[in-house]
Structures are given as structure tokens and as C-alpha cells.
Design an enzyme around this catalytic site. Structure first.
Site, PDB file in Angstrom:
ATOM      1  N   LYS A 494       0.843  -1.196   0.000  1.00 19.95           N
ATOM      2  CA  LYS A 494       0.000   0.000   0.000  1.00 19.95           C
ATOM      3  C   LYS A 494       0.879   1.247   0.000  1.00 19.95           C
ATOM      4  O   LYS A 494       2.071   1.172   0.297  1.00 19.95           O
ATOM      5  CB  LYS A 494      -0.914  -0.022   1.227  1.00 19.95           C
ATOM      6  N   TYR A 719      14.775  31.920   3.295  1.00 24.50           N
ATOM      7  CA  TYR A 719      13.600  32.720   3.634  1.00 24.50           C
ATOM      8  C   TYR A 719      13.591  33.182   5.089  1.00 24.50           C
ATOM      9  O   TYR A 719      14.027  32.456   5.978  1.00 24.50           O
ATOM     10  CB  TYR A 719      12.323  31.888   3.412  1.00 24.50           C
TER      11      TYR A 719
HETATM   12  C1  LIG Z   1      -0.345  -1.467   7.093  1.00 27.69           C
HETATM   13  C2  LIG Z   1      -0.956  -2.635   7.697  1.00 27.69           C
HETATM   14  C3  LIG Z   1      -0.168  -3.718   8.114  1.00 27.69           C
HETATM   15  C4  LIG Z   1       1.334  -3.714   8.082  1.00 27.69           C
HETATM   16  O1  LIG Z   1       1.839  -3.161   9.265  1.00 27.69           O
HETATM   17  P1  LIG Z   1       3.413  -3.016   9.505  1.00 27.69           P
HETATM   18  O2  LIG Z   1       3.540  -2.463  10.857  1.00 27.69           O
HETATM   19  O3  LIG Z   1       3.894  -2.088   8.465  1.00 27.69           O
HETATM   20  O4  LIG Z   1       3.963  -4.371   9.360  1.00 27.69           O
HETATM   21  C5  LIG Z   1      -0.809  -4.841   8.578  1.00 27.69           C
HETATM   22  N1  LIG Z   1      -2.159  -4.890   8.651  1.00 27.69           N
HETATM   23  C6  LIG Z   1      -2.938  -3.863   8.305  1.00 27.69           C
HETATM   24  C7  LIG Z   1      -4.397  -3.988   8.432  1.00 27.69           C
HETATM   25  C8  LIG Z   1      -2.371  -2.699   7.808  1.00 27.69           C
HETATM   26  O5  LIG Z   1      -3.139  -1.679   7.447  1.00 27.69           O
END
Ligand SMILES: *Cc1c(COP(=O)(O)O)cnc(C)c1O
Length: 823
Positions: A494, A719
Site C-alpha cells: 500500500k 527565507y
Molecule cells: C499497514 C498494515 C499492516 C502492516 O503493518 P506493519 O507495521 O507495516 O507491518 C498490517 N495490517 C494492516 C491492516 C495494515 O493496514
């Protein structure tokens, strides 16, 4: 050199079931690398993670008829007519045995190289030093494992005059098998360090294990200034000839009298057999100098003259360990393998190109220079090249060089073009008309393919995010090692794979057969499908408006509420879909999204059972604090809730519903809660969220110095005049700003980047597209590389300064920063 299947059966002591005649030329352990099915012998190797027997039906379909197996498939004769099954106790040992017997055929010098670092460089440099005089067969890339070594040794052929093979070990006891396969006549140990130390008690233990490779060698080459190695050689009772090299002991076989460096070269003055001589090396770093001395010792021992050694050392080329994938112009993808132009590395690169999933319809093009020093005659060589390229799906071949041009008629590829040199090619219409192709560039260095790559590449930006795909795989394996072999894995890609770029990362993961990929929204899933990803894809935040897209692209939504569930069932019903897989989310304590495991579960079961449009494929929940011991009690409570509710859901159905709750930190901290599947996120990208340490670094954000200026004391930078200088300073401007994801809070001295390995603090406010850094104390020039975070400056340093988590820094690198992938 081919062996009849009959001979192979005898050599490995197998029981043969089947009596089809065949000649074996190729050994295969990874079904994805299949090239010449008729002449391939597949070894069904069982590992902790996988079982080669699984791939027999697929390989049979693709034409393989010879298998070394532990178990003959049931009904093997009926299901796989015309097949030879060679039954042995352990196929991996059979592979090693076969390589050993093959090795026995050769009475030539064979160099075995081991050591903690530098094996591959020493192997490649020895190849460069020796191959103008001898036909050398060597390990491709760093094939140095229990499987890689036999596959390498198998490559020795009737013309081979010298073999060079690497041996790598990670555990006690492994070297003995490698010794039998390589049977080195010349042993080389580069050095000894901490790599793979976890399985050894002391450095001595590890060194002694490595020295086992040389127990029957006629000579060993080693650095006598390394006391551990010197002591271990002494204690080993080794009786052969010792070619020790030393910079301190004039009695050493190769005494390094002086090392002097100027700008870009190193001059090494040495005494060998009483004669003083010197060579110049076009490198100045410590490791290169050491590696060159090891190579010199071997080359002199083999009989290279001092002059020849000096000539070839001066021309020695860096070993590019990377196979780069780059975006090219006009919709092309470039695979750049500047490793070396020889037939074995060509085969590996072709295999890599062929394995990558890609847009349907994009042509695969090979741009290949003359191949040097193969020991085969041209006709034979280019016929073989043609065969390999065709089998690996090449549809267009562009040959560059007089040699390959002379054998143009041997190349049997649909579309082919030949040019005498790179410039002629660049000036041609063939060059101008490259469009929407996957292009593998493979050229000997003298053909200057670097220039070609530059021209073909999309304009390179000065700020790039480098993504190490090998590190992704190593991280995957690191986390797999906590899990049982049959526990499934969802890889979270993701948010554009936590900033690293979802498509390339997904391709890599699919290649390593992960069970699921997960993205946040349907569009991210569509992007993956369009890029040729066929793995299962889970959508974590499905939008109600995207159901049709999900059905069209086989994307499996998460379902967290009755509203979403009802809408999904209705949408599937309308399309006439039945049995569409979905993933049920339970809220066990995060209080974000999910069904209530206590109050919703009966109604959920009833609703799911009252329809047939969708079926629950998995059920899951998410820990709120698996990264910290402080929440262990809460995590235990979450697990309990989940366990109870998910069991209840399972009991209501006859099909298997996968249960999962562990994320990256959970895999490490609660492996006992791995259930059927785990979801790996941050860990894949190399960060251990439990202690903020780096496992294998994946992403490096880099830029370059645009301009340097001297700014006097009391002037201000940037700036709002926030960067007040308290001394005369040298200020560098770098082309990265908050619009690229460089957080503005790092400015005004709160954070720093690295310039030539040294810390350079941000001065004044960070601008939208540019930042200024203080390099007063750093020796640097315009155009020098600047590391924002990555291999040398952990991203967690930045997230700590910013009082946030590494996730935010990684996903904050904006899309306009070009991603460059390498292996
Ligand atoms: C992002 C996510 C993960 C992964 O978590 P990490 O801490 O990056 O391993 C697992 N489960 C769900 C539902 C997530 O949204």
C-alpha cells in the site's frame, strides 16, 4: 558436455523409473529459469520454505522429462508419460554429487575462493587478469551456496583451462560439501569478518570452517597480516604450499613493500621470488587495494609475468554488482547489466528479463555486443547465444561489434540488426525507432554501453530514490524465518509500497511467490494488474464506488461494516457474480474499522450464509501495539477476542477461512500468534519497528550539490533570514525541498544529510524545491552526491528528529522523485 540420463543415474546412484532416452545439458533447481526443456534435468529440492516436487506438473507441461526426486508422484507413469524419474534420498545431495563427478573430469587448475568479503570482486578480477591468456569458467555473479556452487561447477566445459569458484557458508559443516564439489587446487581466502557470525562461536571457528575448503589444495593464498587467518593456517596442519602476502613481513611469499596513492590510482610495490616489481591500480580504497594484492598473488603463482600483471592491473574494471532496471524514453524499460559480457551472465540476465511480469504486448529486445573470451569458436558461440535468446523470449536482437556481425546468419531471431560499433547504432533509424520495448543491454565495457544507456534513459533527475530489491527479498526471508513453512504471507504494498514504488516491488515479491499483496485502494490494485501482476491482491480500504473495478481486475476487498457488506453483495449480485472472495476485518481494540467481535459476529454469519455472491476468504484483525512490550497485555486481550470470534466464523463454514493478525512487529514478537497468515509491511522495507533498527536497508534518497558558495559570518541563508551564520561558511544548495518530501521541520539545523560521508546540517528554512546545507568542514564539489537518508543515514534518524515514525518519512517521498531500482 552432455551426459546421457543413464550415465547420470549411475553417477548419482539413483533408482530410475522410466526408460526414455535423453541427453542432459542443463541442471535446473528453480522452475522459473527453465530454458531448454528437452535437455534439462530438474532437481526437486525440498527446503524449509518450499518443495520442488510441487513444480513437476508445470515443468512437465513445459516439456521437461527428467526429474530427480525424493518421491515419485503418485500415478507418475500414467500422469507423466515418457518421463524419467531418478529417485534418490536427497535431491540436493544428488545435485552436489553430479557436480562433483563432473569436476572429476577436469585435471586443470581450479581456484576456490572464500572469505567474508570480497569473494566476488576477487573472482571477477582474477577472471579479468587471467582470461586473456586462458579459457576461464567461473561462478556466475555470486553463485556460492550449496546449490549455487554445483550449478557453477557444472558450467565447466571441454575447453575450460581454469575454473574459478566462490564458496560461501553461513553455518558450520557446510564447507565439506563445497570442498568435494570444487576440489580447489589453489585456495584463496580473502579475509575474515563478522558476516554470518551468528552461527559461529568465534572468528577462529568460522575461519577454520572456511579453511576446510582447502584441505587438499596444492597451494593456499592468504593475508598473513590478518592474525586470525595466520593463526588458523598455522594450526591447521596444512601441508601444501603457502603463498602468504604481507605488508609487514619481508619473509612472506609476496611482500608488499610499499603502497602509495595519488588522486585516483594506487601503486603497489612488491617483492615476489626475490624480484621487486610494481603495478598500478585504478582504485584507491582500502578494500580494492587488498583485493588486488590477493589477485596478484594468485596470478603470479599461476605464472603471469610481472609485466603482464602490471598491464592488466592498470586496466582492471570495477565489478558492477547491480542489475539495474530503469525507465527509458518512449515507453521502454531498460535492464542494464554492465556486469560482464559472457555467455553465463548473459543467460542469467535473459532469465531475469524473461521472468519479470510485464505489460502484454511489449516486445523483448536484446542489445548485445561481441562476447569475448568464451573459448568457443564464433559459429558455435553465436548459435548458442541465438538459442538462449530465443528460448528466453527475445523477439528482437541488436548486435553490436564486428564479431557478432560476422556471425549474423547464426542468429535466428525474428527481427535482427547488426552494427559495427555503438556510434553507428546510435546514428541509425533502428536506434531512433525503439518504442515500448523491454530492452536488455549487455555489453563488454569496450563497447561503451554506458553512453547508450544514458541516451536511452529518461532524463535523470538529480534527486532520486534508490530502491534495493535484493534487500526487499532478504527482508522477506528474514521475516519468513520466524514463521512455519506453510504460514502464508500478505505483503503490504500500500501507499506505493511504503514510498518505494509498488510495481517493481510487487514484481519482485510475486517472483518470490508471496501469497497475497495488499494495497489501500482499488486504483493501486489496477495499477499492479496493468503492470502484469497476477498474484492475489487484497484491497484494504475499498471504496463503494469501485466495486465494479474490483470485480473486473480480480481485486479482493476487505469488508469491515454491514453497510459495506450489503453494498458489496448487491453489486456482485447485479453482475451475476457468485463466490467472490472477501476478507473480513474485526475490530479488537484499534477502534478504527471492523466488525465488533462480540456483538456483530452472529449477525455477520447469518448475513454471509444468506447469500452466495461473496465468500469469506480470510478473517483478520490488527494489533495496536505489537511494536512495544508496554502493550503486551492489551495485545494478548486483542488476540483472545480475535481468536474467539474468528473460530466462531470458521465453524459456521465448511471451507477454510484463513485467520491472520500479526503485522511485521507481531511476526517477530508473537510468532506463536502467526495463525494461517501474517501481514508484512514495514519490515519488508527493512525497518524493525520494535527498536527502530535497520534490517536490510531498501530505500536511499539521494541528491546532488547544485551550487557551492562562500557566505561570510553574520549573513543569513534562506527565507525569513532564519539561517544566521556564526562563522564564515560554505553553503551548498541541493535540489530537494518540502515538495519532494523533505520535511520542513528538519530545517534550521534540526536535521542533517550526508555529504561524502560527513554530516551537513540544513541551514535556514527548507524551501519548496531546494534546501541549503552547511558544508564548511567538508571536502566537496558541485555535482557531489548527497544522501538524505538511506544506506549510511538511517531513515529512523530523521523520524526520531521529527518525532514521528519511519512510515511517515518513507511514504512522504513525493511522486516526482524518480525511483531507480537495482538488484
Ligand atoms: C499497514 C498494515 C499492516 C502492516 O503493518 P506493519 O507495521 O507495516 O507491518 C498490517 N495490517 C494492516 C491492516 C495494515 O493496514
Amino acid at each position: 558436455m552432455k551426459y546421457t540420463v543413464e550415465k547420470v543415474t549411475t553417477l548419482i546412484g539413483a533408482r530410475r523409473i522410466g526408460n526414455t532416452d535423453a541427453n542432459i545439458g542443463w541442471l535446473l533447481t528453480d522452475s522459473r529459469s527453465l530454458c531448454f526443456p528437452e535437455e534439462t534435468l530438474f532437481f526437486a529440492i525440498r527446503t524449509e520454505r518450499n518443495d520442488g516436487h510441487r513444480y513437476i506438473p508445470e515443468l512437465y507441461r513445459r516439456g521437461v522429462r527428467n526429474f530427480v526426486v525424493e518421491k515419485v508422484p503418485e500415478d507418475g507413469a500414467a500422469l507423466f508419460p515418457g518421463t524419467n524419474f531418478l529417485k534418490v534420498v536427497r535431491p540436493i545431495e544428488a545435485l552436489q554429487r553430479l557436480a562433483e563427478r563432473h569436476r572429476d573430469e577436469f585435471g586443470i587448475p581450479v581456484i576456490g575462493i572464500t572469505g567474508s568479503n570480497g569473494k566476488t570482486v576477487v573472482k571477477e578480477w582474477l577472471y579479468q587478469l587471467l582470461s586473456p591468456s586462458f579459457v576461464v569458467t567461473r561462478s556466475p555473479r555470486s553463485y556460492n551456496s550449496q546449490v549455487g556452487v554445483p550449478l557453477s561447477v557444472w558450467l565447466m566445459h571441454e575447453h575450460t583451462q581454469i575454473g574459478i569458484f566462490e564458496a560461501g557458508i553461513s553455518e558450520p559443516g557446510e564447507m565439506s560439501a563445497l570442498h568435494d564439489i570444487i576440489q580447489p587446487t589453489i585456495g584463496v581466502i580473502t579475509n575474515i569478518g563478522d558476516a554470518h557470525q551468528e552461527n559461529f562461536n568465534t572468528l577462529e571457528d568460522k575461519c577454520n570452517e572456511k579453511l576446510k575448503l582447502f584441505r587438499d589444495s596444492k597451494v593456499i593464498v592468504y593475508p598473513a597480516d590478518n592474525h586470525v587467518i595466520a593463526r588458523c593456517v598455522e594450526a591447521s596442519g596444512y601441508r601444501g604450499r603457502r603463498v602468504a602476502w604481507s605488508a609487514t613481513d619481508p619473509r612472506a611469499a609476496l611482500y608488499v613493500k610499499n603502497i602509495s596513492k595519488t588522486g585516483t590510482t594506487t601503486t603497489v610495490t612488491y617483492i615476489y621470488k626475490g624480484i621487486e616489481a610494481r603495478y598500478e591500480l585504478p582504485f584507491i580504497d582500502e578494500a580494492s587495494v587488498e583485493n588486488s594484492i590477493t589477485c596478484a598473488a594468485v596470478a603470479l603463482h599461476i605464472g603471469l609475468s610481472h609485466d603482464t600483471l602490471a598491464t592488466r592491473m592498470a586496466a582492471i574494471e570495477p565489478v558492477a554488482m547491480r542489475l539495474e532496471v530503469k525507465e527509458g524514453r518512449h515507453g521502454c524499460t531498460l535492464i542494464n547489466d554492465s556486469y560482464n559480457s559472457d555467455i553465463n551472465s548473459l543467460d542469467i540476465a535473459l532469465d531475469f528479463m524473461n521472468r519479470r511480469p510485464d505489460h502484454a504486448g511489449r516486445r523483448r529486445t536484446l542489445i548485445l555486443s561481441d562476447i569475448c573470451q568464451s573459448g568457443k569458436n564464433g559459429a558455435e558461440l553465436y548459435t548458442e547465444v541465438s538459442g538462449l535468446a530465443r528460448k528466453r523470449g527475445v523477439e528482437k536482437l541488436i548486435g553490436i561489434g564486428t564479431d557478432i556481425t560476422a556471425y549474423a546468419d547464426r542468429i535466428d531471431i525474428n527481427e535482427k540488426h547488426f552494427f559495427s560499433d555503438t556510434d553507428t547504432f546510435v546514428a541509425s533509424d533502428v536506434f531512433r525507432s525503439l518504442r515500448d520495448e523491454v530492452i536488455l543491454l549487455k555489453g563488454a565495457r569496450c563497447f561503451c554501453f554506458d553512453r547508450l544507456t544514458e541516451l536511452l534513459e529518461q532524463k535523470v533527475h538529480e534527486t532520486i530514490l534508490e530502491v534495493n530489491l535484493d534487500a526487499v527479498v532478504n527482508n522477506l526471508n528474514h521475516f519468513r524465518s520466524f514463521l512455519k513453512p506453510d504460514t502464508k504471507i500478505v505483503c503490504m504494498v500500500k501507499a506505493n509500497a511504503y514510498g518505494s514504488g509498488a510495481v517493481e516491488v510487487a514484481k519482485t515479491l510475486q517472483n518470490h511467490r508471496v501469497d497475497y499483496l495488499a494495497v489501500a485502494v482499488a486504483d493501486e490494485g489496477v495499477t499492479l494488474r496493468k503492470a502484469g501482476i497476477t498474484a492475489n491482491i487484497m484491497i484494504m480500504n475499498p471504496e463503494m464506488t469501485a466495486f465494479k473495478t474490483m470485480f473486473d481486475y480480480d481485486l479482493e476487498p476487505e469488508v469491515y461494516s454491514f453497510r459495506l457488506l450489503d453494498a458489496l453483495i448487491a453489486a456482485a449480485g447485479k453482475e451475476g457474480i457468485t463466490g467472490y472472495p472477501v476478507h473480513i476485518k474485526l475490530d479488537t481494540g484499534m477502534h478504527r474499522l471492523g466488525f465488533n467481535p462480540e456483538t456483530d459476529i452472529d449477525r455477520l454469519i447469518k448475513r454471509l450464509k444468506g447469500q452466495n455472491a461473496i465468500i469469506p476468504r480470510s478473517v483478520f484483525s490488527h494489533f495496536v501495539g505489537s511494536d512495544s512490550d508496554d502493550f503486551d497485555t492489551f495485545s494478548a486481550m486483542q488476540f483472545e477476542r480475535f481468536d474467539k470470534a474468528s473460530r466462531k466464523l470458521q465453524e459456521a463454514f465448511t471451507h477454510k477461512i484463513l485467520r491472520h493478525i500479526d503485522n511485521s512487529a507481531g511476526i517477530e514478537h508473537f510468532p506463536e500468534r502467526q495463525l494461517d497468515m501474517c501481514r508484512l509491511g514495514l519490515g519488508l522495507y527493512g525497518i524493525d519497528s520494535r527498536d527502530n533498527s535497520i534490517i536490510n536497508n531498501v530505500c536511499t534518497l539521494k541528491t546532488t550539490i547544485l551550487q557551492l558558495r562562500n557566505v561570510p559570518k553574520d549573513e543569513t541563508v534562506g527565507y525569513s533570514r532564519r539561517g544566521i551564520l556564526t562563522r564564515d561558511s560554505v553553503i551548498a544548495a541541493i535540489p530537494i525541498g518540502y515538495a519532494d518530501g523533505l520535511n520542513r521541520h528538519l530545517g534550521r539545523g534540526h536535521g542533517y544529510c550526508l555529504v561524502n560521508g560527513k554530516r551537513a546540517p540544513y541551514v535556514g528554512n527548507i524551501c519548496m524545491d531546494v534546501a541549503m546545507i552547511d558544508v564548511t568542514d567538508i571536502d566537496c564539489h558541485e555535482g557531489d552526491t548527497v544522501e538524505i537518508f538511506g544506506d549510511n543515514l538511517p531513515v529512523t534518524v530523521l523520524s526520531d528528529i521529527l518525532d514521528t515514525i519511519p512510515y511517515e518519512v518513507l511514504t512522504g517521498v513525493s511522486e516526482r522523485v524518480k525511483r531507480v531500482y537495482f538488484y
